[in-house]
Write a protein that holds these residues in place. Sequence first.
Motif: not given
Length: 303
Positions: A21, A25, A88, A91-92, A254, A278-279, A282
């Motif tokens: 992930f 990103g 992604i 958010s990351l 997201w 995906a959420m 993760f």
Amino acid sequence: MWRRFRRDRVGVISACVVVTFFALGLLAPVISALYGKDPYTRYGQLDPGLLNQYGYPVKPNGGMDGEFWFGIEPFTGRDVLTTLLYGIRTSLLIALAVTVLAVVTAILLGIAAGYLGGRWDFFISRGIDLLMAFPQQLFFVAFLPIIATLFVDPREETPTYVKVVSIILVLWALGWMTLGRILRGATLALREREFIEAARVSGASPWRIIRRELLPNVVSPMLVQSTYMLPNFVTTAAALSFLGVGLTEPTPDWGRMFSLAAEVYRSDITYMFFPGVAMVIFVVAFNLLGDSVRDAFDPKTVR
């Protein structure tokens, strides 16, 4: 610890998923260039045949085909794959920044309160109790717009970087207390140990004792708690965007994808599938990684 972690298949697989992930990103611009699409272009306007008169994809399964692998976004016609990759990434990066700030703050205040005691412990502990009494979700929703107005005129459109900074500040303000309380308790248990007394008798300064004696011995709870904090910050940032107070159009995020999916799921259920799966993957992978790291540090625990 590393040998025990390598023997945990669940932990290794979860770590590979988490690293994937983060790689997706970080490499989102490269993948977007190779794929030939970007998350900002409204392909529905460039090719009116992609969307019907109601704004939904003409082709089945959300418009998935050889050109748009994950389909296209309803109403805008954006590419879902690149939107998800950049979401992604956004958010990351936000969650990682908040986690680093929260860990540093918890280390400074939690260990200081536990080791110094007295007034330091009283004021820091009461401050933690006060902040933990706030209803976090309501605080996030109420104060995020207020924080943004400190940087720009509320009558003007808020730039994306201001929204990102505001989200990081708000999440950081109420995100470090749990780890700070854990580190305070661990420090209280360690400060009366013999090696701390020996360092104190030898003339070591409090800063040296904290840095060389206490900090290495609280790495385990700090690392384990951090693996739980980061996915929590990811979901919180997504929830803010879903509620309309976080990142908004056209920034890929997201939470914004979930917000649109909640509007169109009756007519285009496919659009919700990819960000939702995906959420879930993760968050589950990161939580399993946290369990594996905890077990590796303390082999006596039983999952």
